[in-house]
Design a protein around this motif. Structure first.
Motif, PDB file in Angstrom:
ATOM      1  N   LEU A  89       5.210  13.984  -8.834  1.00  0.00           N
ATOM      2  CA  LEU A  89       6.018  12.964  -8.177  1.00  0.00           C
ATOM      3  C   LEU A  89       6.669  12.005  -9.173  1.00  0.00           C
ATOM      4  N   GLY A  90       6.444  12.238 -10.463  1.00  0.00           N
ATOM      5  CA  GLY A  90       7.024  11.387 -11.487  1.00  0.00           C
ATOM      6  C   GLY A  90       6.357  10.028 -11.602  1.00  0.00           C
ATOM      7  N   LEU A  91       5.090   9.958 -11.243  1.00  0.00           N
ATOM      8  CA  LEU A  91       4.353   8.691 -11.279  1.00  0.00           C
ATOM      9  C   LEU A  91       3.207   8.775 -12.271  1.00  0.00           C
ATOM     10  N   ASP A  92       2.884   7.632 -12.893  1.00  0.00           N
ATOM     11  CA  ASP A  92       1.702   7.595 -13.743  1.00  0.00           C
ATOM     12  C   ASP A  92       0.482   7.061 -13.001  1.00  0.00           C
ATOM     13  N   GLY A  93       0.706   6.585 -11.788  1.00  0.00           N
ATOM     14  CA  GLY A  93      -0.396   6.093 -10.975  1.00  0.00           C
ATOM     15  C   GLY A  93       0.109   5.344  -9.759  1.00  0.00           C
ATOM     16  N   ALA A  94      -0.823   4.840  -8.978  1.00  0.00           N
ATOM     17  CA  ALA A  94      -0.482   4.078  -7.779  1.00  0.00           C
ATOM     18  C   ALA A  94      -1.729   3.374  -7.276  1.00  0.00           C
ATOM     19  N   VAL A  95      -1.530   2.271  -6.597  1.00  0.00           N
ATOM     20  CA  VAL A  95      -2.590   1.668  -5.793  1.00  0.00           C
ATOM     21  C   VAL A  95      -2.420   2.236  -4.392  1.00  0.00           C
ATOM     22  N   ARG A  96      -3.442   2.937  -3.924  1.00  0.00           N
ATOM     23  CA  ARG A  96      -3.351   3.567  -2.609  1.00  0.00           C
ATOM     24  C   ARG A  96      -3.948   2.660  -1.547  1.00  0.00           C
ATOM     25  N   VAL A  97      -3.176   2.410  -0.510  1.00  0.00           N
ATOM     26  CA  VAL A  97      -3.572   1.557   0.603  1.00  0.00           C
ATOM     27  C   VAL A  97      -3.684   2.439   1.835  1.00  0.00           C
ATOM     28  N   SER A  98      -4.897   2.544   2.390  1.00  0.00           N
ATOM     29  CA  SER A  98      -5.087   3.495   3.498  1.00  0.00           C
ATOM     30  C   SER A  98      -6.017   2.910   4.554  1.00  0.00           C
ATOM     31  N   PRO A  99      -5.470   2.078   5.447  1.00  0.00           N
ATOM     32  CA  PRO A  99      -6.267   1.536   6.555  1.00  0.00           C
ATOM     33  C   PRO A  99      -6.531   2.606   7.618  1.00  0.00           C
ATOM     34  N   LEU A 100      -7.156   2.182   8.705  1.00  0.00           N
ATOM     35  CA  LEU A 100      -7.407   3.053   9.847  1.00  0.00           C
ATOM     36  C   LEU A 100      -6.970   2.318  11.104  1.00  0.00           C
ATOM     37  N   HIS A 101      -6.914   3.036  12.215  1.00  0.00           N
ATOM     38  CA  HIS A 101      -6.382   2.451  13.442  1.00  0.00           C
ATOM     39  C   HIS A 101      -7.230   1.336  14.022  1.00  0.00           C
ATOM     40  N   CYS A 102      -8.445   1.149  13.511  1.00  0.00           N
ATOM     41  CA  CYS A 102      -9.284   0.060  14.032  1.00  0.00           C
ATOM     42  C   CYS A 102      -8.851  -1.301  13.492  1.00  0.00           C
ATOM     43  N   TYR A 103      -7.875  -1.328  12.602  1.00  0.00           N
ATOM     44  CA  TYR A 103      -7.337  -2.605  12.122  1.00  0.00           C
ATOM     45  C   TYR A 103      -6.141  -3.041  12.957  1.00  0.00           C
ATOM     46  N   THR A 104      -5.745  -4.288  12.790  1.00  0.00           N
ATOM     47  CA  THR A 104      -4.743  -4.919  13.648  1.00  0.00           C
ATOM     48  C   THR A 104      -3.620  -5.528  12.805  1.00  0.00           C
ATOM     49  N   PHE A 105      -2.604  -6.035  13.480  1.00  0.00           N
ATOM     50  CA  PHE A 105      -1.540  -6.751  12.791  1.00  0.00           C
ATOM     51  C   PHE A 105      -2.097  -7.928  11.995  1.00  0.00           C
ATOM     52  N   GLY A 106      -3.071  -8.622  12.556  1.00  0.00           N
ATOM     53  CA  GLY A 106      -3.669  -9.746  11.841  1.00  0.00           C
ATOM     54  C   GLY A 106      -4.305  -9.301  10.531  1.00  0.00           C
ATOM     55  N   ASP A 107      -4.952  -8.152  10.548  1.00  0.00           N
ATOM     56  CA  ASP A 107      -5.553  -7.626   9.327  1.00  0.00           C
ATOM     57  C   ASP A 107      -4.476  -7.249   8.310  1.00  0.00           C
ATOM     58  N   VAL A 108      -3.393  -6.651   8.789  1.00  0.00           N
ATOM     59  CA  VAL A 108      -2.282  -6.312   7.899  1.00  0.00           C
ATOM     60  C   VAL A 108      -1.684  -7.565   7.284  1.00  0.00           C
ATOM     61  N   ASP A 109      -1.514  -8.598   8.098  1.00  0.00           N
ATOM     62  CA  ASP A 109      -0.953  -9.850   7.579  1.00  0.00           C
ATOM     63  C   ASP A 109      -1.865 -10.451   6.510  1.00  0.00           C
ATOM     64  N   ARG A 110      -3.173 -10.349   6.703  1.00  0.00           N
ATOM     65  CA  ARG A 110      -4.116 -10.829   5.696  1.00  0.00           C
ATOM     66  C   ARG A 110      -3.961 -10.032   4.401  1.00  0.00           C
ATOM     67  N   PHE A 111      -3.803  -8.725   4.514  1.00  0.00           N
ATOM     68  CA  PHE A 111      -3.597  -7.902   3.321  1.00  0.00           C
ATOM     69  C   PHE A 111      -2.312  -8.302   2.600  1.00  0.00           C
ATOM     70  N   LEU A 112      -1.250  -8.532   3.353  1.00  0.00           N
ATOM     71  CA  LEU A 112       0.014  -8.932   2.742  1.00  0.00           C
ATOM     72  C   LEU A 112      -0.107 -10.284   2.056  1.00  0.00           C
ATOM     73  N   GLN A 113      -0.855 -11.190   2.658  1.00  0.00           N
ATOM     74  CA  GLN A 113      -1.078 -12.500   2.042  1.00  0.00           C
ATOM     75  C   GLN A 113      -1.824 -12.346   0.718  1.00  0.00           C
ATOM     76  N   VAL A 114      -2.858 -11.513   0.716  1.00  0.00           N
ATOM     77  CA  VAL A 114      -3.613 -11.271  -0.512  1.00  0.00           C
ATOM     78  C   VAL A 114      -2.716 -10.654  -1.584  1.00  0.00           C
TER      79      VAL A 114
END
Length: 436
Positions: A401-426
């Motif tokens: 893929l032409g990448l040397d690495g990545a931070v992989r983010v892989s939640p599950l359906h038991c999380y919510t918009f509020g949890d996503v917003d917390r992740f974005l804030q972090v």
């Protein structure tokens, strides 16, 4: 890169989140969603590597595995264990929409993949094996091992650096009348890109009617519906621990013709039997709890009485919720800018066709290497993982893929918009700290 998010995400199909009360009930059915086992608050956005478990699955292991009896005996408790196994087999078939063939319980899905590839490669005529560069090592290495051992050519379809997936044409053009077996992944565990498996199977078999096809569905299974009536393959594996279940278990299904190919088995067992040794009934009990759970979700959106219909509806709703989480991660909301709009954060392998993506995002943060970024997230109560080129589990894929690495983010359906917003804030906090 703009700092403001748009009010309407630029997606043709942005999904649909669960109602808030259902999300609350879903969270309550899982262990350690909002806190780790020591009681510390955290977001576990690493389900592509670990696994959030259903309480019912863990309870089923404790109950069934505590029984000392053998399911192969004739007394009452043994008969009950046998019923647990039979119900679990039925539920594996239901999950896959499989008819006929053989359900194989193993210690790991990876071990079963090697065995399935071996059985076909050693016994089906053909001078080449086709696979893709994005395969998990258990399928890629199995294909490579038996190609080398048997003197067959290994043909590898390249990745699409724009989508992070594999184009159908790249697979199909490597198949010919001399292809022994096609080994293909359902979805990438780096980018989340889904392969069009139905089209792959259909077109590959126009090149070679009767082609044997083996599929690694471990990564995709908890995120999307599998239907073997639409994708009639010869072997497919899943890992219950990735599917809300428990570690130490793998399940595979083999078609009637694949199941009777020569394989390791006790001589007195039927030709299509694949299990070796005494079964562990808890494995089957866990599968039943997984299907029960998905049917429970389906029942919130359907009046159907048929168990497969409820399962289908449940997986459809899981997929819609996860698509909504993916859209929120990418574009954000008034509450928090999305990953696309945080200066110094890059979404890798990004595109707007969300139905072709499972809930996995690869990102990079300016000023941090991938391992450092993972540590910074952990300090702030978020678990993600780095995929780096030196890893046997990601190097081949990243290089393609032409990448040397990545931070992989892989939640599950038991999380919510509020949890996503917390992740974005972090994420914003981490980038601000680096830039300061």
């Amino acid at each position: 890169m703009p700092n403001e998010t748009t009010k309407t995400p630029p997606f043709a199909d942005p999904g649909e989140a669960f109602p808030a009360e259902l999300s609350r009930q879903i969270k309550d059915r899982f262990l350690h969603v909002d806190h780790d086992f020591m009681g510390r608050e955290r977001l576990f956005f690493e389900n592509a590597g670990g696994s959030l478990r259903l309480k019912a699955a863990v309870e089923a292991v404790a109950k069934v595995d505590s029984v000392p009896d053998s399911a192969e005996r004739i007394h009452e408790v043994a008969a009950w264990l046998k019923q647990v196994q039979e119900r679990g087999v039925d539920d594996v078939r239901l999950l896959l929409n499989a008819q006929g063939g053989t359900v194989h319980a193993s210690l790991t899905a990876s071990g079963a993949m090697f065995e399935m590839v071996r059985a076909v490669a050693e016994n089906v005529p053909g001078d080449n094996i086709v696979t893709t560069v994005l395969e998990h090592p258990s399928s890629y290495d199995a294909a490579a091992h038996y190609a080398q051992k048997l003197g067959k050519e290994l043909r590898v379809a390249p990745s699409n650096r724009a989508t992070g997936g594999i184009d159908v044409e790249e697979i199909v053009k490597r198949v010919d009348e001399r292809t022994c077996v096609l080994v293909v992944i359902y979805a990438s565990n780096i980018s989340g890109a889904k392969l069009d498996l139905e089209e792959v199977v259909r077109r590959a078999r126009t090149k070679k009617p009767g082609l044997y096809v083996i599929v690694d569905a471990v990564q995709h299974a908890p995120h999307g519906l599998i239907d073997l009536q639409k994708t009639p393959v010869d072997g497919i594996n899943i890992a219950p621990y990735k599917f809300f279940g428990c570690r130490g278990s793998g399940f595979s299904w083999l078609s009637d013709r694949a199941a009777v190919l020569p394989h390791h088995r006790l001589a007195g067992k039927p030709a299509g039997f694949w299990d070796l040794g005494s079964a562990a009934p808890w494995q089957f009990a866990v599968m039943t709890e997984i299907v029960n759970y998905v049917c429970w979700i389906g029942g919130r959106f359907s009046d159907a009485q048929d168990r497969r219909a409820l399962f289908v509806r449940g997986m459809e709703r899981i997929g819609l919720h996860e698509r909504a989480l993916l859209a929120r991660l990418l574009e954000g909301s008034a509450a928090a800018p999305g990953l696309r709009h945080i200066p110094g954060v890059k979404v890798l392998l990004d595109h707007d066709d969300l139905p072709r993506r499972d809930l996995i995002i690869a990102i990079a943060i300016d000023g941090l290497d991938y391992t450092q970024a993972v540590r910074e997230y952990e300090k702030r109560g978020v678990i993600v993982y780095e995929r780096i080129a030196s890893s046997i589990y990601s190097g081949r894929m990243l290089n393609s893929l032409g990448l040397d690495g990545a931070v992989r983010v892989s939640p599950l359906h038991c999380y919510t918009f509020g949890d996503v917003d917390r992740f974005l804030q972090v994420t914003r906090e981490i980038r601000a700290a680096v830039a300061a």
